[in-house]
Every structure is written in structure tokens, then in C-alpha cells.
Scaffold this motif. Structure first.
Motif, PDB file in Angstrom:
ATOM      1  N   LYS A 264       0.859  -1.185   0.000  1.00 13.71           N
ATOM      2  CA  LYS A 264       0.000   0.000   0.000  1.00 13.71           C
ATOM      3  C   LYS A 264       0.894   1.234   0.000  1.00 13.71           C
ATOM      4  O   LYS A 264       1.822   1.330   0.796  1.00 13.71           O
ATOM      5  CB  LYS A 264      -0.854   0.027   1.265  1.00 13.71           C
ATOM      6  N   PHE A 265       0.630   2.154  -0.921  1.00 15.89           N
ATOM      7  CA  PHE A 265       1.217   3.478  -0.808  1.00 15.89           C
ATOM      8  C   PHE A 265       0.143   4.347  -0.202  1.00 15.89           C
ATOM      9  O   PHE A 265      -1.002   3.908  -0.077  1.00 15.89           O
ATOM     10  CB  PHE A 265       1.658   3.998  -2.175  1.00 15.89           C
ATOM     11  N   SER A 266       0.493   5.588   0.140  1.00 10.73           N
ATOM     12  CA  SER A 266      -0.458   6.391   0.913  1.00 10.73           C
ATOM     13  C   SER A 266      -1.887   6.334   0.356  1.00 10.73           C
ATOM     14  O   SER A 266      -2.818   6.067   1.099  1.00 10.73           O
ATOM     15  CB  SER A 266       0.034   7.836   1.009  1.00 10.73           C
TER      16      SER A 266
ATOM     17  N   THR B 299      -3.428   1.069  -3.286  1.00  2.00           N
ATOM     18  CA  THR B 299      -2.925  -0.267  -3.016  1.00  2.00           C
ATOM     19  C   THR B 299      -2.350  -0.770  -4.334  1.00  2.00           C
ATOM     20  O   THR B 299      -3.089  -1.134  -5.237  1.00  2.00           O
ATOM     21  CB  THR B 299      -4.050  -1.188  -2.529  1.00  2.00           C
ATOM     22  N   ALA B 300      -1.039  -0.736  -4.434  1.00  2.00           N
ATOM     23  CA  ALA B 300      -0.400  -1.035  -5.719  1.00  2.00           C
ATOM     24  C   ALA B 300      -0.443  -2.532  -6.011  1.00  2.00           C
ATOM     25  O   ALA B 300      -0.606  -2.951  -7.151  1.00  2.00           O
ATOM     26  CB  ALA B 300       1.039  -0.530  -5.722  1.00  2.00           C
ATOM     27  N   VAL B 301      -0.268  -3.347  -4.960  1.00  2.00           N
ATOM     28  CA  VAL B 301      -0.341  -4.795  -5.111  1.00  2.00           C
ATOM     29  C   VAL B 301      -1.215  -5.311  -3.983  1.00  2.00           C
ATOM     30  O   VAL B 301      -1.003  -4.953  -2.822  1.00  2.00           O
ATOM     31  CB  VAL B 301       1.062  -5.449  -5.031  1.00  2.00           C
TER      32      VAL B 301
ATOM     33  N   GLY C 292      -0.178  -6.707 -17.670  1.00  2.00           N
ATOM     34  CA  GLY C 292      -1.187  -5.848 -17.072  1.00  2.00           C
ATOM     35  C   GLY C 292      -1.047  -4.440 -17.597  1.00  2.00           C
ATOM     36  O   GLY C 292       0.023  -4.057 -18.051  1.00  2.00           O
ATOM     37  N   PRO C 293      -2.144  -3.666 -17.539  1.00  2.00           N
ATOM     38  CA  PRO C 293      -2.077  -2.290 -18.033  1.00  2.00           C
ATOM     39  C   PRO C 293      -1.155  -1.427 -17.166  1.00  2.00           C
ATOM     40  O   PRO C 293      -0.696  -1.875 -16.120  1.00  2.00           O
ATOM     41  CB  PRO C 293      -3.529  -1.810 -17.933  1.00  2.00           C
ATOM     42  N   ASN C 294      -0.908  -0.207 -17.614  1.00  2.00           N
ATOM     43  CA  ASN C 294      -0.081   0.709 -16.835  1.00  2.00           C
ATOM     44  C   ASN C 294      -0.657   0.903 -15.445  1.00  2.00           C
ATOM     45  O   ASN C 294      -1.863   1.038 -15.286  1.00  2.00           O
ATOM     46  CB  ASN C 294      -0.015   2.089 -17.504  1.00  2.00           C
ATOM     47  N   GLY C 295       0.215   0.894 -14.466  1.00  2.00           N
ATOM     48  CA  GLY C 295      -0.217   1.131 -13.102  1.00  2.00           C
ATOM     49  C   GLY C 295      -0.840  -0.078 -12.447  1.00  2.00           C
ATOM     50  O   GLY C 295      -1.387   0.008 -11.348  1.00  2.00           O
ATOM     51  N   ALA C 296      -0.753  -1.244 -13.101  1.00  2.00           N
ATOM     52  CA  ALA C 296      -1.386  -2.448 -12.549  1.00  2.00           C
ATOM     53  C   ALA C 296      -0.659  -2.957 -11.307  1.00  2.00           C
ATOM     54  O   ALA C 296      -1.255  -3.653 -10.484  1.00  2.00           O
ATOM     55  CB  ALA C 296      -1.414  -3.544 -13.606  1.00  2.00           C
ATOM     56  N   GLY C 297       0.614  -2.624 -11.167  1.00  2.00           N
ATOM     57  CA  GLY C 297       1.376  -3.069 -10.004  1.00  2.00           C
ATOM     58  C   GLY C 297       2.495  -4.037 -10.348  1.00  2.00           C
ATOM     59  O   GLY C 297       3.090  -4.639  -9.450  1.00  2.00           O
ATOM     60  N   LYS C 298       2.806  -4.185 -11.629  1.00  2.00           N
ATOM     61  CA  LYS C 298       3.846  -5.134 -12.047  1.00  2.00           C
ATOM     62  C   LYS C 298       5.202  -4.770 -11.460  1.00  2.00           C
ATOM     63  O   LYS C 298       5.884  -5.599 -10.855  1.00  2.00           O
ATOM     64  CB  LYS C 298       3.943  -5.168 -13.584  1.00  2.00           C
TER      65      LYS C 298
ATOM     66  N   PHE D 141      15.875  -3.376 -14.570  1.00  2.00           N
ATOM     67  CA  PHE D 141      14.827  -2.428 -14.205  1.00  2.00           C
ATOM     68  C   PHE D 141      14.144  -1.839 -15.441  1.00  2.00           C
ATOM     69  O   PHE D 141      14.727  -1.787 -16.520  1.00  2.00           O
ATOM     70  CB  PHE D 141      15.426  -1.283 -13.383  1.00  2.00           C
ATOM     71  N   GLN D 142      12.928  -1.397 -15.208  1.00  2.00           N
ATOM     72  CA  GLN D 142      12.171  -0.758 -16.283  1.00  2.00           C
ATOM     73  C   GLN D 142      12.808   0.573 -16.677  1.00  2.00           C
ATOM     74  O   GLN D 142      12.909   0.888 -17.846  1.00  2.00           O
ATOM     75  CB  GLN D 142      10.733  -0.528 -15.791  1.00  2.00           C
ATOM     76  N   ASP D 143      13.249   1.348 -15.679  1.00  2.00           N
ATOM     77  CA  ASP D 143      13.938   2.608 -15.978  1.00  2.00           C
ATOM     78  C   ASP D 143      15.388   2.312 -16.317  1.00  2.00           C
ATOM     79  O   ASP D 143      15.945   1.316 -15.885  1.00  2.00           O
ATOM     80  CB  ASP D 143      13.943   3.540 -14.752  1.00  2.00           C
TER      81      ASP D 143
ATOM     82  N   ASN E  93       1.456   3.956 -24.161  1.00  2.00           N
ATOM     83  CA  ASN E  93       2.209   5.199 -23.962  1.00  2.00           C
ATOM     84  C   ASN E  93       3.296   5.073 -22.904  1.00  2.00           C
ATOM     85  O   ASN E  93       4.111   5.948 -22.733  1.00  2.00           O
ATOM     86  CB  ASN E  93       1.276   6.352 -23.616  1.00  2.00           C
ATOM     87  N   SER E  94       3.322   3.917 -22.196  1.00  2.00           N
ATOM     88  CA  SER E  94       4.388   3.727 -21.213  1.00  2.00           C
ATOM     89  C   SER E  94       5.740   3.748 -21.899  1.00  2.00           C
ATOM     90  O   SER E  94       6.743   4.111 -21.326  1.00  2.00           O
ATOM     91  CB  SER E  94       4.215   2.398 -20.500  1.00  2.00           C
ATOM     92  N   GLU E  95       5.725   3.342 -23.162  1.00  2.00           N
ATOM     93  CA  GLU E  95       6.974   3.370 -23.923  1.00  2.00           C
ATOM     94  C   GLU E  95       7.526   4.786 -23.954  1.00  2.00           C
ATOM     95  O   GLU E  95       8.691   5.033 -23.701  1.00  2.00           O
ATOM     96  CB  GLU E  95       6.672   2.878 -25.323  1.00  2.00           C
TER      97      GLU E  95
HETATM   98  N1  LIG Z   1       6.730   5.022  -4.661  1.00  2.00           N
HETATM   99  C1  LIG Z   1       5.415   5.105  -4.900  1.00  2.00           C
HETATM  100  N2  LIG Z   1       4.643   5.952  -4.182  1.00  2.00           N
HETATM  101  C2  LIG Z   1       3.310   6.050  -4.414  1.00  2.00           C
HETATM  102  N3  LIG Z   1       2.670   5.341  -5.339  1.00  2.00           N
HETATM  103  C3  LIG Z   1       3.369   4.469  -6.093  1.00  2.00           C
HETATM  104  C4  LIG Z   1       4.789   4.315  -5.916  1.00  2.00           C
HETATM  105  N4  LIG Z   1       5.216   3.376  -6.806  1.00  2.00           N
HETATM  106  C5  LIG Z   1       4.124   2.984  -7.499  1.00  2.00           C
HETATM  107  N5  LIG Z   1       3.012   3.635  -7.075  1.00  2.00           N
HETATM  108  C6  LIG Z   1       1.638   3.423  -7.580  1.00  2.00           C
HETATM  109  O1  LIG Z   1       1.372   2.052  -7.543  1.00  2.00           O
HETATM  110  C7  LIG Z   1       0.608   1.666  -8.690  1.00  2.00           C
HETATM  111  C8  LIG Z   1       1.330   0.540  -9.400  1.00  2.00           C
HETATM  112  O2  LIG Z   1       2.503   1.038 -10.007  1.00  2.00           O
HETATM  113  P1  LIG Z   1       3.527   0.130 -10.793  1.00  2.00           P
HETATM  114  O3  LIG Z   1       4.691   0.966 -11.164  1.00  2.00           O
HETATM  115  O4  LIG Z   1       3.804  -1.093  -9.996  1.00  2.00           O
HETATM  116  O5  LIG Z   1       2.696  -0.255 -12.092  1.00  2.00           O
HETATM  117  P2  LIG Z   1       3.149  -1.065 -13.388  1.00  2.00           P
HETATM  118  O6  LIG Z   1       2.202  -2.189 -13.534  1.00  2.00           O
HETATM  119  O7  LIG Z   1       4.590  -1.374 -13.326  1.00  2.00           O
HETATM  120  O8  LIG Z   1       2.869  -0.006 -14.545  1.00  2.00           O
HETATM  121  P3  LIG Z   1       3.663   0.263 -15.926  1.00  2.00           P
HETATM  122  O9  LIG Z   1       3.121  -0.692 -16.948  1.00  2.00           O
HETATM  123  O10 LIG Z   1       3.272   1.662 -16.261  1.00  2.00           O
HETATM  124  O11 LIG Z   1       5.107   0.114 -15.674  1.00  2.00           O
HETATM  125  C9  LIG Z   1       0.427   2.919  -9.510  1.00  2.00           C
HETATM  126  O12 LIG Z   1      -0.846   3.444  -9.212  1.00  2.00           O
HETATM  127  C10 LIG Z   1       1.495   3.845  -9.027  1.00  2.00           C
HETATM  128  O13 LIG Z   1       1.082   5.179  -9.129  1.00  2.00           O
END
Ligand SMILES: Nc1ncnc2c1ncn2[C@@H]1O[C@H](COP(=O)(O)OP(=O)(O)OP(=O)(O)O)[C@@H](O)[C@H]1O
Ligand SMILES: [Mg+2]
Lengths: 254, 332
Positions: free
Chosen positions: B13-15, B18-20, B37-43, B83-85, B316-318
Motif C-alpha cells: 500500500k502506498f499512501s 494499493t499497488a499490489v 497488465g495495463p499501466n499502473g497495474a502493479g507489475k 529495471f524498467q527505468d 504510452n508507457s513506452e
Molecule cells: N513510490 C510510490 N509511491 C506512491 N505510489 C506508487 C509508488 N510506486 C508505485 N506507485 C503506484 O502504484 C501503482 C502501481 O505502479 P507500478 O509501477 O507497480 O505499475 P506497473 O504495472 O509497473 O505499470 P507500468 O506498466 O506503467 O510500468 C500505480 O498506481 C502507481 O502510481
């Protein structure tokens, strides 16, 4: 494992050296300030000051100040570099390696000290070339050790700040607020024997003062603060900042 | 050790998000596992927890038999992460980046040199190895980053979007190597936006959406569960989507109906004979169809069905990835 630790420290040190070697503009920038100041202002300043009792201050008086100043800047910068490395992800890559953060920090600090010493020694040589007279070869060696101790302390300061500050901009701002007063209130550029009491207080709580004074004693053979006190203070400062910096680095999040 | 990776109720959980959320997965040794999973899915967050970079809010995970919190350093010894970045040092040359990495992982001089040459030729960077990373193109950066993740031959390898932004040729090349790694017994977890690749190469895939695992299975099973064929309609007017979608849902001849911004897809048996009926329903509702296509289910259809989004929508994540690495190099 000890062999492994040496390998890690060496790898971190090597990285710092390679980066230093690549950034020639940074080296030139860092050295041009003390060089210019010494060339043009050294003689000008020295005519303006007189010790109480009549002894003239010559350019030699300023040499320890300029050397310490370049060590200070190089050290703060080396410690602070982790803030850029966190931003760019380089730090993440290092911290995920299966090695203890302690040795990573140690290697980075060793790199920082080496860079600070290289810069300090270049200023020391330059000062010698334009006429500063050092009392002895042993004194110069001792001076280099003093420079190393000051450097460790201020790398610790740089690392501590960088661990707590989020943005590079914020770090840069704090640096410029911090570095100038440290230098100006260190007795690097004026004799500290005849200052008003309030100013004296500030000078005496500044750790840089003891670095400058100890270096002055080593290089020139005289100092206002007893050399044993100076050495004790900067050693303590180095140990304390190493501990604090190491601790904060250990808890850094990437 | 039963599994290379095993999570139980792992949650982050972030503030405000809930990322995962309560993820349970088991990945066998030597498996090539895709996380889609789509962008922001929590991967990325999930990979960060498994690679000890982020501490879970609750739940636990074991990687190569070690707990990711209690035995973090043992986990780190067993894994490699791409890493992704971009996390390369652009003030150094490519070879220096690899060399420092090899030293950090305790590779001795001879082996290190040999592995560096090996991975450099794999990603076809041998002739640019001694240029500063600052001068690399986006694709070269990513290739070097992959090369770096492979040098120390980890037991478990995490690849977060490893082929993002690479041309098809290089991508195929990288995938080939990833396949040989799995043959050597390396367990690989990867995320990708290229679903055809995941389809061809992954033993199993998990689709994750809003932090939760929606479905885990082999690509083959996931596709066959959709039914025999997929009919996809593109509408003249996307405003009609919801109405037509409801009609097909209600009619009930399709095993699954899903929609994206301007398309409706449905899984049916014996697709050829269903097309007239599909078109009739639209015609009767006064909705005009721009095009119709019939194809065998692909992982894209599975993805669309389970997330309600086409993965193309999230591409667009690209761009973001490239912008991120851009801004880094500008800052320095
Ligand atoms: N350090 C952080 N602080 C707050 N929120 C975060 C943090 N890291 C990730 N999140 C949030 O958690 C969720 C999941 O992010 P995550 O980067 O795991 O997604 P992802 O599946 O990798 O997406 P992408 O395909 O864009 O890489 C998003 O809503 C993101 O905004
Ligand atoms: Mg991600």
C-alpha cells in the motif's frame, strides 16, 4: 568474504575515479577558484592585515585556507553526488547488488577522499610554486593526513544531507548556504587571535577552523589553536560524521 | 525447494493506492513466467518487492527459498534485475558499466572479461562498448541494461519491460537468448507489452489489474477458454459501443463479450456461421459497422476480456520510459 569486501570497496572507488577522470571541466572549475584567488587576491589581502604586535601576514598565511577550501568543496560534492545517483537510478543498481551497504559507502568515501586529496595537493603544489614556504617534508606529509581527516568529515556531512534531502535543487541550495559561512568563519582568510568575542564563538564551533589550523601548523609551523586540540577535534569530527553519514546512507530508500 | 518464487498474500500500500493487493503466485524452477497488465497495474511494484527493493506492507514472499525481508541479502545473491527505468551511469562507457557491475557481483578478472564480451556481442554493442553511455540511443541503452543483468548468471532473473523500445530484430534476438537461459534452468519473470511474444515464449502468464491477479495459466489454456473464434467489430460511431455491447451480452450466443474504446470483441464457436447473426443484431438496432474481422483468439483478446482494456491503449508507457531516461541525462 573479506576478499569480497575489498573487491566491492575497490569497485566503488574505481567508479569514482573513472567519473572524476571523465569530468575534466569539473576539475578545472574546482581548481580555478583557489588558483585565481591566490594569484590575485593573496598579495592584495596580505597587505591589509597585520598581526597584533606588528608581524605582517604574507601569502603563506592563506595557503592552508585555500587548500582546505578546495578539500571542503570536493568532499561535500563527493558526498552529495549520491543525490544525483539516486535520481538517475544508478544508486538503485548498486544497492541491489548482494553486498553490504557499509562497504559500498566505504568505497564511495574512499573515492571522495582520493579526489579531495588530489585537488588539495594540487593547490598545495601551486602555492609552493608561487612562493609559499613549507617548513618541512614531514610537515607536508602530516598536512596531507590532516586534509584526509577533514575530507572524511565533510564527505560525511555531504552524505548525511543528501540522504535526507529529496531534490538535487534543494541540496544545491543548502550547500551554498552552508559552504560559504563555513569557509568565512574558519579563520582561513584572517587571523583568529584578535576577533570580537561573538565572532570568535562562531569560529570556534566551526569544525573547519580546526582543519585549517592543524594544516597551518603542519605546513607553516605555527597556529593559534594548539595543534593537539585541532587534531583531536577533526579526528572526532571525522569519526562522528562517518558514523552519522553511514547510518543515514544505510537507511536510504531508492 | 519446491518453487523458485512463492508469494503468500503479498500486498503493498502506498499512501493513497494499493499497488499490489493480496497476490499469491508460485513459480517453478526454470519457468518463464509472464506478468501482464495495463499501466499502473502493479507489475513493477511486485517485482520490486520480490527483488527486495521495496518492503511489503503485508504478506510474504520467498525467492529461491529465502524470505525477501528476513533474508534479503541471500535473495539478492540469487537474483538479477533488469529495471524498467534506465539505471546506467552515462558518465562511463558501456564496458565500464558492465565491468563495475561484474566486480560488485564478485566476478574474478578472467571470467568477468569473458562474460562482458559474451553479453556485449549478444546485444550487438561490441563496437560501441568503449563509447560513453551518454552517446547511446534509447535502444542501445536498453540493450546494455539487459546485458548487464545477465553478466552474473543469476538463478532467478526479473526483467521489467526488457524489450521496450527495441526494434523487432533485436527483440527477437534477446528473446532467443532468454529462451536459452531458461533451458539452462534460469527462472525468469518478465513483464512485457508485446503480447504475441509472451504468448509464444512464456510457460505461464498472469494478468494483473489494479494490483490483483485476475487470472494465471498457460497462454494456450487462457485462449482456449475464450472459445473457438473471436469476432471483432469496429463501429462507425463509438458512441454506440455501450448499447451494442449490451445487445450482444443479452443475446447470449457468445461465450465472452468485451469492448475497448471503439471495438467490440466476442468469443464464439464456429465463427464463420455467426457473423451474419452478429451483423443482423447491429443492423436491427440501427448501428452501423465499419469493419468485421474473424480470428483465432490471441493473448490480446484474453487481456481485453480480463482487463476491459486493449494493451495498445496502454502503450504510452513506452513514451514515458523514454522521457524518463531523457530527463535523467539532461539533468546530469
Ligand atoms: N513510490 C510510490 N509511491 C506512491 N505510489 C506508487 C509508488 N510506486 C508505485 N506507485 C503506484 O502504484 C501503482 C502501481 O505502479 P507500478 O509501477 O507497480 O505499475 P506497473 O504495472 O509497473 O505499470 P507500468 O506498466 O506503467 O510500468 C500505480 O498506481 C502507481 O502510481
Ligand atoms: Mg512498471
Amino acid at each position: 568474504m573479506p576478499k569480497r569486501a575489498v573487491g566491492v570497496v575497490y569497485a566503488m572507488w574505481l567508479g569514482e575515479m573513472l567519473r572524476f577522470w571523465r569530468s575534466k571541466s569539473r576539475i578545472v572549475g574546482a581548481l580555478s577558484t583557489p588558483f585565481t584567488f591566490m594569484l590575485f587576491l593573496g598579495p592584495g589581502l596580505s597587505s591589509g592585515f597585520q598581526f597584533q604586535g606588528g608581524g605582517a601576514v604574507d601569502i603563506s598565511f592563506f595557503a592552508p585556507g585555500f587548500i582546505t577550501m578546495s578539500v571542503l568543496f570536493a568532499s561535500l560534492f563527493a558526498g552529495g553526488s549520491i543525490i544525483w545517483e539516486r535520481e538517475s537510478g544508478i544508486l538503485k543498481e548498486v544497492l541491489i547488488a548482494p553486498v553490504s551497504r557499509f562497504f559500498i559507502a566505504l568505497g564511495k568515501a574512499a573515492g571522495g577522499v582520493t579526489i579531495a586529496l588530489i585537488q588539495g595537493i594540487m593547490v598545495l603544489i601551486f602555492a609552493g610554486l608561487i612562493g609559499v614556504h613549507y617548513v618541512s617534508g614531514i610537515g607536508v606529509l602530516g598536512g596531507i593526513i590532516i586534509m584526509g581527516l577533514s575530507s572524511i568529515g565533510f564527505i560525511g556531512v555531504g552524505v548525511s544531507l543528501a540522504s535526507r534531502i529529496e531534490s538535487p535543487e534543494g541540496f544545491q541550495m543548502i550547500m551554498s548556504f552552508l559552504a560559504m559561512p563555513l569557509v568565512l568563519l574558519s579563520g582561513a582568510f584572517f587571523p583568529i587571535s584578535d576577533l570580537p568575542v561573538w565572532l570568535k564563538g562562531l569560529v570556534y564551533v566551526n569544525p573547519l577552523t580546526y582543519g585549517v589550523e592543524a594544516l597551518r601548523w603542519c605546513l607553516l609551523g605555527n597556529s593559534t589553536i594548539p595543534v593537539s586540540l585541532s587534531i583531536a577535534v577533526i579526528t572526532l569530527f571525522a569519526v562522528a560524521m562517518l558514523g552519522i553519514g553511514g547510518n543515514l546512507f544505510g537507511r536510504i530508500k531508492v | 525447494m519446491l518453487h523458485a518464487i512463492e508469494t503468500s498474500g503479498i500486498t503493498k500500500k502506498f499512501s493513497e493506492v494499493t499497488a499490489v493487493n493480496n497476490v499469491n503466485i508460485s513459480i517453478k524452477q526454470g519457468e518463464l513466467f509472464g506478468l501482464l497488465g495495463p499501466n499502473g497495474a502493479g507489475k513493477t511494484t511486485l517485482i520490486n518487492m520480490l527483488s527486495t527493493m521495496t518492503v511489503p506492507s503485508s504478506g510474504s514472499a520467498r525467492v529461491w527459498g529465502f524470505d525477501v525481508v528476513a533474508d534479503a541479502s541471500l535473495v539478492r545473491q540469487s537474483i538479477g534485475v533488469v529495471f524498467q527505468d534506465i539505471t546506467l551511469d552515462d558518465r562511463l562507457t558501456g564496458r565500464e558499466n558492465l565491468d563495475l557491475h561484474g566486480r560488485l557481483y564478485g566476478l574474478g578478472g578472467r571470467i568477468r572479461k569473458q562474460r562482458i564480451e559474451e553479453v556485449l556481442s549478444l546485444v550487438e554493442l561490441t563496437d560501441r562498448a568503449d563509447s560513453l553511455v551518454k552517446t547511446y540511443s534509447g535502444g542501445m541503452l536498453r540493450r546494455l541494461q539487459i546485458a548487464r543483468g545477465l553478466i552474473h548468471r543469476p538463478h532467478v532473473l526479473f526483467l521489467d519491460e526488457p524489450t521496450l523500445g527495441l526494434d523487432p530484430q533485436t527483440r527477437a534476438h534477446i528473446w532467443e537468448y532468454i529462451m536459452t537461459l531458461t533451458k539452462e534452468g534460469v527462472t525468469i519473470v518478465l513483464t512485457t507489452h508485446y503480447l504475441e511474444e509472451a504468448d509464444h515464449l512464456c510457460n505461464r502468464v498472469a494478468i494483473i489489474d489494479r494490483g490483483e491477479i485476475v487470472v494465471i495459466d498457460t497462454p494456450k489454456t487462457l485462449k482456449s477458454r475464450l472459445g473457438g473464434d473471436v469476432i471483432t467489430l469496429e463501429l462507425e460511431d463509438s458512441a454506440d459501443i455501450a448499447r451494442l455491447y449490451a445487445i450482444y451480452e443479452h443475446d447470449g450466443f457468445a461465450t465472452m463479450v468485451s469492448r475497448s474504446s471503439n471495438e467490440i470483441s466476442m468469443a464464439v464457436r464456429d465463427g464463420e456461421s455467426k457473423i451474419p447473426r452478429v451483423l443482423n443484431l447491429a443492423y436491427n438496432a440501427g448501428i452501423s459497422i465499419h469493419s468485421v474481422s474473424l480470428h483465432k483468439p490471441a493473448l490480446d483478446d484474453v487481456f481485453l476480456y480480463h482487463t476491459g482494456r486493449a494493451i495498445k491503449d496502454t502503450d504510452n508507457s513506452e513514451l514515458q520510459g523514454l522521457m524518463r531516461s531523457r530527463s535523467h541525462s539532461m539533468r546530469r
